[in-house]
Design a protein around this motif. Sequence first.
Motif, PDB file in Angstrom:
ATOM      1  N   ILE A   1      27.237  -7.572  73.553  1.00 48.97           N
ATOM      2  CA  ILE A   1      26.559  -8.424  74.882  1.00 48.97           C
ATOM      3  C   ILE A   1      26.550  -9.774  74.684  1.00 48.97           C
ATOM      4  O   ILE A   1      26.986 -10.302  73.785  1.00 48.97           O
ATOM      5  CB  ILE A   1      25.214  -8.167  75.507  1.00 48.97           C
ATOM      6  N   PRO A   2      26.913 -10.098  76.147  1.00 49.88           N
ATOM      7  CA  PRO A   2      27.118 -11.954  76.474  1.00 49.88           C
ATOM      8  C   PRO A   2      25.821 -12.270  76.530  1.00 49.88           C
ATOM      9  O   PRO A   2      24.536 -11.768  76.603  1.00 49.88           O
ATOM     10  CB  PRO A   2      27.484 -12.220  77.641  1.00 49.88           C
ATOM     11  N   LEU A   3      25.338 -13.547  75.643  1.00 47.61           N
ATOM     12  CA  LEU A   3      24.828 -14.621  75.140  1.00 47.61           C
ATOM     13  C   LEU A   3      24.458 -15.883  76.422  1.00 47.61           C
ATOM     14  O   LEU A   3      23.362 -16.686  77.168  1.00 47.61           O
ATOM     15  CB  LEU A   3      24.195 -14.708  74.505  1.00 47.61           C
ATOM     16  N   ILE A   4      25.269 -15.516  77.769  1.00 51.74           N
ATOM     17  CA  ILE A   4      25.729 -16.874  78.455  1.00 51.74           C
ATOM     18  C   ILE A   4      26.450 -15.492  79.998  1.00 51.74           C
ATOM     19  O   ILE A   4      27.458 -15.378  79.449  1.00 51.74           O
ATOM     20  CB  ILE A   4      26.212 -18.126  78.331  1.00 51.74           C
ATOM     21  N   GLY A   5      26.347 -16.220  80.591  1.00 49.18           N
ATOM     22  CA  GLY A   5      27.107 -15.797  82.407  1.00 49.18           C
ATOM     23  C   GLY A   5      28.608 -16.535  82.415  1.00 49.18           C
ATOM     24  O   GLY A   5      28.890 -16.977  81.279  1.00 49.18           O
ATOM     25  N   GLY A   6      29.717 -16.221  82.991  1.00 51.16           N
ATOM     26  CA  GLY A   6      30.552 -16.979  82.983  1.00 51.16           C
ATOM     27  C   GLY A   6      31.441 -17.931  83.775  1.00 51.16           C
ATOM     28  O   GLY A   6      30.505 -18.391  85.140  1.00 51.16           O
TER      29      GLY A   6
ATOM     30  N   ASP B   1      22.295  -1.713  65.809  1.00 54.26           N
ATOM     31  CA  ASP B   1      22.217  -3.307  66.276  1.00 54.26           C
ATOM     32  C   ASP B   1      22.731  -3.584  67.687  1.00 54.26           C
ATOM     33  O   ASP B   1      23.780  -3.566  67.958  1.00 54.26           O
ATOM     34  CB  ASP B   1      23.035  -4.061  65.637  1.00 54.26           C
ATOM     35  N   LEU B   2      21.940  -4.481  67.865  1.00 51.29           N
ATOM     36  CA  LEU B   2      22.021  -5.171  69.520  1.00 51.29           C
ATOM     37  C   LEU B   2      22.481  -6.389  69.281  1.00 51.29           C
ATOM     38  O   LEU B   2      21.970  -7.220  68.630  1.00 51.29           O
ATOM     39  CB  LEU B   2      21.036  -4.602  70.229  1.00 51.29           C
ATOM     40  N   VAL B   3      23.862  -6.013  69.523  1.00 52.09           N
ATOM     41  CA  VAL B   3      24.953  -7.993  69.619  1.00 52.09           C
ATOM     42  C   VAL B   3      24.902  -8.847  70.205  1.00 52.09           C
ATOM     43  O   VAL B   3      25.940  -8.310  70.898  1.00 52.09           O
ATOM     44  CB  VAL B   3      25.891  -8.007  68.300  1.00 52.09           C
ATOM     45  N   GLY B   4      24.648  -9.921  70.271  1.00 52.07           N
ATOM     46  CA  GLY B   4      25.082 -10.759  71.394  1.00 52.07           C
ATOM     47  C   GLY B   4      26.183 -12.587  70.791  1.00 52.07           C
ATOM     48  O   GLY B   4      25.991 -12.419  70.160  1.00 52.07           O
ATOM     49  N   LEU B   5      27.021 -12.235  71.338  1.00 52.22           N
ATOM     50  CA  LEU B   5      28.000 -13.192  71.281  1.00 52.22           C
ATOM     51  C   LEU B   5      27.586 -14.507  72.704  1.00 52.22           C
ATOM     52  O   LEU B   5      27.731 -14.584  73.767  1.00 52.22           O
ATOM     53  CB  LEU B   5      29.028 -13.331  71.452  1.00 52.22           C
ATOM     54  N   SER B   6      28.020 -15.578  72.221  1.00 53.02           N
ATOM     55  CA  SER B   6      28.402 -17.203  72.494  1.00 53.02           C
ATOM     56  C   SER B   6      29.736 -17.132  72.794  1.00 53.02           C
ATOM     57  O   SER B   6      29.987 -15.890  72.503  1.00 53.02           O
ATOM     58  CB  SER B   6      27.768 -17.917  71.994  1.00 53.02           C
TER      59      SER B   6
END
Length: 323
Positions: free
Chosen positions: A148-153, A119-124
Amino acid sequence: MQRKFAPPDDTKDSRMALALRCAELYYIKKASQSAIAAELGCSVATVSRLLKNAEDEGIVEIRVINPFSRVETLEAGMRRKFNLAECRVVNAPKDDAQNKKVIGATAAELVADLVDDGDLVGLSWGVTMREMVNSLPSYRRPVSIRVIPLIGGLGQVMPEHQVNALVHEFAQCFGAEFVMLHAPALSDREETVKLLMEELTIAQMVGMWRRLNVAVIGIGESPPTSPMRKTGYYTTEEINELVDMGAVGDISGRFFGPNGEEAPASANRRLLAISFEILRKAPRRVGVAGGLPKVRAIEGALRGGLINVLVTDSDTASALLTN
């Protein structure tokens, strides 16, 4: 003066009678094991053994009542009304901070069971997302996934908005790979975002967003009360514009209306985060949110297909079902 312990006749009835006496003293009279030993004239080890016998013989039943247990009737209702693949509803604590902890812990259990090899998992980000990650070590297991993140920092902000840290900690719980996004979530101008999107590392991240299997996302409330406003990255004019456009909440900083449609606002145009078009293509889109102030936002996310799995609390679920 301590009595001398006299073992009863070695029959089942006599053993049960002694175990019953011991259990009454311990569980009803609240006597300590040492006090019971003195009362019966035996050793503490014998008291411990008698209490164990009381459990084994069914004289004593020990139950743990979880006040935050799941509400299956509400879960079934939510699945039917919003065509959800899965829903977890927990009894709502009165305290908002505690509510977020309980929802986060429930989401951790669900997500730990949901992710699978490959799986490729994205987090907010968000407070409830932070609580979910805090609870994940209880479900630690090796899984071959990438996170991976779904948004920048956002730079120097509260821990719940440090998405790269959430990604790192999430991945550690599964011994997984992770990729960080070293770019600002919000730029000063739309043109800056367009230039950033052309950079190789960001273009690669967007490519990974398109291949997501699982997205785990918090849902923010309406612009006037959204925690995003507290970051200081939005002007009063931008907040007023979002309100005028009918924005009810945000996912990964991207504000949307009552049917999950992206608000055509300047704040959204200077945002570096996954688009709703791409998000909707992820097979499993887990929303992690609760609290009555978020009902309109959660409903908008559900109606717009931004999520197809939800973890929330009983008060929120009841409100969604009666709307």
